[in-house]
Design an enzyme around this catalytic site. Sequence first.
Site, PDB file in Angstrom:
ATOM      1  N   ASP A 125      40.757  32.312  50.081  1.00  0.00           N
ATOM      2  CA  ASP A 125      40.274  31.167  49.307  1.00  0.00           C
ATOM      3  C   ASP A 125      39.165  30.437  50.052  1.00  0.00           C
ATOM      4  O   ASP A 125      39.102  30.454  51.282  1.00  0.00           O
ATOM      5  CB  ASP A 125      41.415  30.188  49.030  1.00  0.00           C
ATOM      6  CG  ASP A 125      42.291  30.621  47.864  1.00  0.00           C
ATOM      7  OD1 ASP A 125      41.796  31.347  46.992  1.00  0.00           O
ATOM      8  OD2 ASP A 125      43.478  30.241  47.840  1.00  0.00           O
ATOM      9  N   ARG A 176      35.657  36.185  44.008  1.00  0.00           N
ATOM     10  CA  ARG A 176      36.081  35.285  42.931  1.00  0.00           C
ATOM     11  C   ARG A 176      35.013  34.205  42.782  1.00  0.00           C
ATOM     12  O   ARG A 176      34.676  33.529  43.748  1.00  0.00           O
ATOM     13  CB  ARG A 176      37.417  34.619  43.252  1.00  0.00           C
ATOM     14  CG  ARG A 176      37.838  33.559  42.211  1.00  0.00           C
ATOM     15  CD  ARG A 176      38.970  32.681  42.705  1.00  0.00           C
ATOM     16  NE  ARG A 176      40.203  33.434  42.865  1.00  0.00           N
ATOM     17  CZ  ARG A 176      41.166  33.134  43.730  1.00  0.00           C
ATOM     18  NH1 ARG A 176      41.008  32.089  44.554  1.00  0.00           N
ATOM     19  NH2 ARG A 176      42.256  33.844  43.802  1.00  0.00           N
TER      20      ARG A 176
END
Length: 299
Positions: A125, A176
Amino acid sequence: MSLFDSLVKHGMPLVPRSIVGRVARRYVAGEAVDDAVRTLRAMNDEGAMGTVDVLGEEVRDRTKAEGAVDQYLELLDRIATEGLDANVSIKPTMLGLKIDEELCTSNVRAIVEHAAGLGNFVRIDMEDHTCTDATLRMYRQVHETYPSSVGVVLQAYMHRTTADINDLLPLRPNIRMCKGIYREPRAIAWHDFATVRANFIYNTEKLLAGGAYVGIATHDPHLVWAGMAAVDRLGLDRTRYEFQMLLGVDPDLRKIILSEGHRLRVYVPFGRDWYPYSMRRLRENPSVARHVMRAMLPF
């Protein structure tokens, strides 16, 4: 954002933890691994994939960072044992980034190595701008050894994102793409809604056209449509990308995406540190926050 929505958004820290907890059930699978497994199975039954996040960040103690590694290794084993279609998402600050970058890189590598041995995948992330350079360095280092087992996140509201994509595309990365939720200064991040949207579309198409595997992470129907249009225009096989959504956000849109034959992955957080995560979700979603504020009123 309306004045009322702004007042609601900034009033969220005053809301009792018990009320936030009731709303958190929408966004968080629960506190235990069993809760995450149950939610992942429900998503799989619906036709969606999953990615699991053990809630927690900003670890300043090496022992806690090592404990987080153990949690993820056990979680990956459980996913394999249960036969779930799911991978994991990790936060560098939970793995010691604020203690020592070398320590964090070692911890990330240990998780990715374990995932690779199980035929699984780890998403690193992206957090606030103070972590961006280190996160991308770690991604590059681990990607050298496990190119198909690790991916990273880029945020469309950051000015630097297009340049980061240019640097990463030679790796044929797994990225992402999301809008970004951290409060960043205007000097480094776009604040205008239309500009962030435009940057999301531009950079998503740049990644897709450049050969990256892209997780199109959005709940904005306009951006979902733009993603569908881009993959159609580029003639991409549906194994080259996926849509991604958060647990509890717009399940109707999730069903629409799946019904049109696109792959979709649901971000499933769990753990005891559910409160800060839930507060971030509420701050970025004033319509839900309004219901929370009303729950406090005696009329």
